[in-house]
Scaffold this motif. Structure first.
Motif, mmCIF file in Angstrom:
data_model
loop_
_atom_site.group_PDB
_atom_site.id
_atom_site.type_symbol
_atom_site.label_atom_id
_atom_site.label_comp_id
_atom_site.label_asym_id
_atom_site.label_seq_id
_atom_site.Cartn_x
_atom_site.Cartn_y
_atom_site.Cartn_z
ATOM 1 N N PRO A 88 0.804 -1.226 0.000
ATOM 2 C CA PRO A 88 0.000 0.000 0.000
ATOM 3 C C PRO A 88 0.838 1.279 0.000
ATOM 4 C CG PRO A 88 -0.932 -1.570 1.538
ATOM 5 C CD PRO A 88 0.321 -2.190 1.007
ATOM 6 N N GLU A 121 -4.497 -5.713 -2.643
ATOM 7 C CA GLU A 121 -4.511 -6.927 -1.821
ATOM 8 C C GLU A 121 -5.612 -6.845 -0.771
ATOM 9 O OE1 GLU A 121 -1.199 -7.391 0.826
ATOM 10 O OE2 GLU A 121 -1.754 -9.446 1.345
ATOM 11 N N ARG A 122 -6.430 -7.866 -0.703
ATOM 12 C CA ARG A 122 -7.416 -7.992 0.371
ATOM 13 C C ARG A 122 -7.516 -9.468 0.723
ATOM 14 N NH1 ARG A 122 -6.787 -3.343 0.019
ATOM 15 N NH2 ARG A 122 -8.225 -1.624 0.326
ATOM 16 N N HIS A 123 -8.030 -9.745 1.923
ATOM 17 C CA HIS A 123 -8.144 -11.161 2.313
ATOM 18 C C HIS A 123 -9.527 -11.692 1.936
ATOM 19 C CE1 HIS A 123 -7.056 -14.531 5.354
ATOM 20 N NE2 HIS A 123 -7.590 -14.981 4.247
ATOM 21 N N HIS A 131 -15.279 -9.480 3.249
ATOM 22 C CA HIS A 131 -13.949 -9.202 3.778
ATOM 23 C C HIS A 131 -13.136 -8.257 2.900
ATOM 24 C CE1 HIS A 131 -13.537 -11.872 7.304
ATOM 25 N NE2 HIS A 131 -14.612 -12.403 6.764
ATOM 26 N N GLN A 188 -14.184 -5.864 0.943
ATOM 27 C CA GLN A 188 -14.920 -4.695 0.470
ATOM 28 C C GLN A 188 -14.120 -3.396 0.609
ATOM 29 O OE1 GLN A 188 -18.884 -4.357 1.999
ATOM 30 N NE2 GLN A 188 -19.542 -3.166 0.237
ATOM 31 N N GLN A 203 -15.215 0.255 0.155
ATOM 32 C CA GLN A 203 -16.436 1.042 -0.035
ATOM 33 C C GLN A 203 -17.447 0.225 -0.856
ATOM 34 O OE1 GLN A 203 -16.279 5.192 -0.424
ATOM 35 N NE2 GLN A 203 -14.450 5.396 0.790
ATOM 36 N N ASN A 204 -17.890 0.734 -2.009
ATOM 37 C CA ASN A 204 -18.921 -0.037 -2.721
ATOM 38 C C ASN A 204 -18.349 -1.103 -3.661
ATOM 39 O OD1 ASN A 204 -17.909 1.969 -4.277
ATOM 40 N ND2 ASN A 204 -19.789 2.350 -5.416
ATOM 41 N N TYR A 205 -17.040 -1.254 -3.665
ATOM 42 C CA TYR A 205 -16.433 -2.298 -4.492
ATOM 43 C C TYR A 205 -16.188 -3.573 -3.691
ATOM 44 C CZ TYR A 205 -15.155 1.184 -8.073
ATOM 45 O OH TYR A 205 -15.171 2.147 -9.031
ATOM 46 N N TYR A 206 -16.378 -4.695 -4.353
ATOM 47 C CA TYR A 206 -15.837 -5.939 -3.828
ATOM 48 C C TYR A 206 -14.533 -6.172 -4.570
ATOM 49 C CZ TYR A 206 -19.836 -7.451 -1.101
ATOM 50 O OH TYR A 206 -20.807 -7.565 -0.136
ATOM 51 N N LYS A 247 -11.558 6.229 0.184
ATOM 52 C CA LYS A 247 -10.751 6.109 1.390
ATOM 53 C C LYS A 247 -10.729 4.621 1.756
ATOM 54 C CE LYS A 247 -10.342 10.566 1.916
ATOM 55 N NZ LYS A 247 -11.603 11.284 1.826
ATOM 56 N N GLU A 248 -9.698 4.182 2.394
ATOM 57 C CA GLU A 248 -9.529 2.770 2.790
ATOM 58 C C GLU A 248 -9.079 1.900 1.620
ATOM 59 O OE1 GLU A 248 -13.211 1.429 4.554
ATOM 60 O OE2 GLU A 248 -13.106 2.871 6.166
ATOM 61 N N ALA A 249 -8.906 2.504 0.412
ATOM 62 C CA ALA A 249 -8.482 1.669 -0.721
ATOM 63 C C ALA A 249 -6.980 1.437 -0.669
ATOM 64 C CB ALA A 249 -8.872 2.313 -2.043
#
Lengths: 347, 278
Positions: free
Chosen positions: B214, B239-241, B251, B253, B255-258, B275-277
């Motif tokens: 990140p 990267e996301r789990h 897990h 997500q 915002q509005n994206y998976y 934000k949070e991306a």
């Protein structure tokens, strides 16, 4: 479809004859102001005037634990499975009907979730109207769930000495046929039903200082940076109660279980909560929602903004469960009002 | 309670047979895997699979090989938790469960005919390699290609021999840097951002493809924007789990994206205001 009448004197017979055909679950009392959906054999066990049950009927559609596959290591085999039970769910309020509709949408979004979709068709839903507010935590009017919007096979509304029943589906007709207790209604009963609905339109008022259509715009980019989340950050204890009791929260984890033979086992999905600390953590150690405030914000945005964008509907049903269950007294209505005040929103 | 067998469940796994393994670093292990009957995975570069060990669990892993490689595919697994820990104990002819491929990969049709600048930091080389090798195998279909590589120390470098091959090719420009060098290191020392200003590019027809941790995105993207590459021509892989891979479990997500369904590849334009991306 059509309306019919069921005399209250026949209600007990109705449930017991239904229970002979199929498993019936309905709201039962669990002590002061506490209710849950549980199996019943007769109408006497059911509490007709109940505030939302601790867990919504989502527990039947998406069980807390659900086997997805079973494996046998020695045989190197895996099978995808579905465990289900046929059931009639009696007494579902309009807020929870809306919750089931939300889950239907999510799990039929592609790729479809076969487990959910097959199980859902094994369940018969009998709705029950709230003729009045259940308590101060509900906010069903602002999300437009105080009146029925479909999603049931039969729908009961209590009149003086009878229920007027809306038969909505073929499955509903089957129940009418099999139980043989329903009688034709008169115009008088329809007038009474209309009077109840008219009164409800009077007494149910938007419970927050925001109009239905403006909720989505309230949860804008500015709201993302709001001080409200800092306040929730200090109060939330990250227990995950709010998401467990929410009729539209469907997040899950997938875990393997191995049996004592150390050979066979299963892969199970289990309810999970975005409010817990490790939920958005990745292998590199980064946590994309590390604070409780960020996670609460995520929960609210997942009710009012993201699904509004994706599915054109709010994923808050107004049932009030999250507020009722919160140990830190975090209130959905207060949060929405605080955002509205901060943005100087005028209704 | 009744039980039924499902033949169309998203959770059904295929048996992947491990053809080859290689311990790349202390934490990273390479696997070459074949599906039954040599069936091709038919993935796009940048997609991922869910890899599982019965009784242990499932983990999302990026596909590291190009779809131009037929008959088998390659993964690199970092030992980070329970499932990946057990994966590290597996060897040739062991089997794993495979679901997928999942997600939106790199848009190769859009990239075709354009210049490409690849920026990979650390483990980012693993998913990016699927696209780099795709481009190399279809070299004629793309414009100028620059590969910038960065990692912490020379020992952390993954795919060393292959990277050597890239550096020797006449049809790609290659540069590499490490944060901390050792006495044998002959290349650059410093952050990967320091390599970008030296690249000459035509921003109108260049796509920046960035994969890394990140913190790297933030600084690399600033450098690419300084080069006037449009925001929608900067691609990242996040990267996301993921637990389900099919846009349900929540897990991953953003915002509005998976991330598992709408990503993991996004344009910078898509995520810059999320934000949070990053």
């Amino acid at each position: 479809m059509r309306y019919l009448l069921l005399k209250k004197a026949n209600f007990d017979d109705f449930i017991s004859s239904l229970a002979q055909i199929e498993k019936v679950v309905a709201p039962v009392s669990r002590g002061y102001n506490s209710f849950s959906f549980a199996e019943v054999k007769s109408g006497k066990e059911i509490t007709l005037k109940y505030i939302p049950t601790v867990l919504p009927p989502k527990k039947y559609f998406m069980p807390q634990r659900e086997k997805l596959t079973e494996f046998n290591k020695a045989e190197n085999s895996v099978e995808a499975i579905l465990e289900y039970e046929k059931m009639v769910i009696f007494g579902v309020h309009t807020c929870d009907l809306a919750g089931i509709q939300c889950l239907n949408i999510v799990f039929s979004d592609k790729p479809k979730d076969i487990n959910y979709l097959v199980r859902k068709n094994k369940l018969v839903i009998i709705g029950l109207e709230c003729n009045d507010y259940c308590d101060q935590y509900a906010s069903c009017k602002v999300v437009d769930n105080h009146l029925p919007n479909g999603g049931y096979d039969l729908f009961f509304t209590e009149l003086d000495d009878s229920f007027i029943v809306h038969v909505n589906t073929g499955l509903g007709e089957e129940i009418v046929e099999k139980t043989r207790l329903f009688i034709p209604n008169d115009q008088e009963h329809l007038n009474k039903l209309e009077a109840i609905r008219a009164r409800k339109r009077e007494i149910f008022k938007e419970e927050v200082n925001v109009k239905h259509k403006d909720l989505v715009t309230l949860f804008n980019d500015k709201a993302f940076e709001s001080k409200v989340w800092e306040d929730l950050d200090k109060r939330c204890v990250a227990c995950g109660n709010c998401t467990a009791v929410c009729p539209t929260c469907y997040c899950f984890d997938i875990l393997d279980n191995i049996n004592l033979d150390l050979n066979t086992g299963d892969r199970t999905r289990r309810w999970d909560s975005c409010q817990t600390e490790p939920f958005a953590k990745v292998a590199g150690g980064e946590n994309f929602r590390k604070t409780r405030g960020m996670r609460q914000r995520h929960r609210y945005f997942r009710k009012f903004r993201y699904p509004a964008e994706r599915y054109s509907r709010y994923f808050c049903t107004g049932c009030g469960r999250c507020t009722r269950t919160c140990m830190a007294k975090i209130s959905l209505k207060e949060t929405v009002n605080a955002l509205a005040a901060e943005q100087k929103y005028k209704k | 309670m009744k039980k039924a067998k499902l033949t169309d469940s998203e959770y059904l796994v295929k048996t992947g047979k491990i053809l080859r393994t290689k311990q790349m670093t202390k934490l990273e292990k390479y696997f070459e895997i074949a599906l039954p009957g040599g069936e091709n995975l038919e993935h796009e570069p940048g997609q991922f699979v869910m890899v599982s060990v019965p009784g242990v669990g499932e983990a999302p892993i990026s596909i590291s090989s190009s779809p131009t490689k037929r008959g088998s595919f390659e993964l690199v697994v970092r030992k980070a938790g329970k499932v990946t820990g057990v994966l590290h104990t597996l060897e040739t002819s062991d089997t794993v469960g495979i679901r997928g491929p999942f997600g939106k990969g790199f848009p190769t049709q859009i990239l075709e005919g354009n210049d490409l600048i690849f920026v990979a930091g650390g483990l980012g080389i693993v998913p990016l390699r699927s696209l780099i090798n795709f481009v190399i195998d279809n070299r004629r279909d793309f414009g100028k290609v620059d590969i910038l590589l960065g990692c912490k120390t020379p020992q952390d470098m993954l795919f060393g021999e292959e990277v050597d091959e890239w550096s020797k090719r006449l049809d790609v420009n290659f540069s590499c840097t490490v944060d901390r060098a050792d006495p044998e290191w002959k290349g650059n020392v410093g952050l990967i951002t320091s390599l970008i200003p030296g690249v000459t590019l035509d921003p109108e027809r260049t796509f920046g493809v960035v994969v890394g941790p990140p913190i790297m995105y933030k600084f690399v993207i600033i450098e690419l924007l300084k080069k006037n590459i449009p925001e929608r021509q900067i691609l990242v892989s996040l990267e996301r789990h993921m637990k389900c891979g099919v846009g349900k479990c929540g897990h991953c997500q953003i915002q509005n994206y998976y991330c598992c369904k709408d990503g993991p590849v996004f344009t910078y334009d898509q995520i810059k205001d999320k934000k949070e991306a990053l």
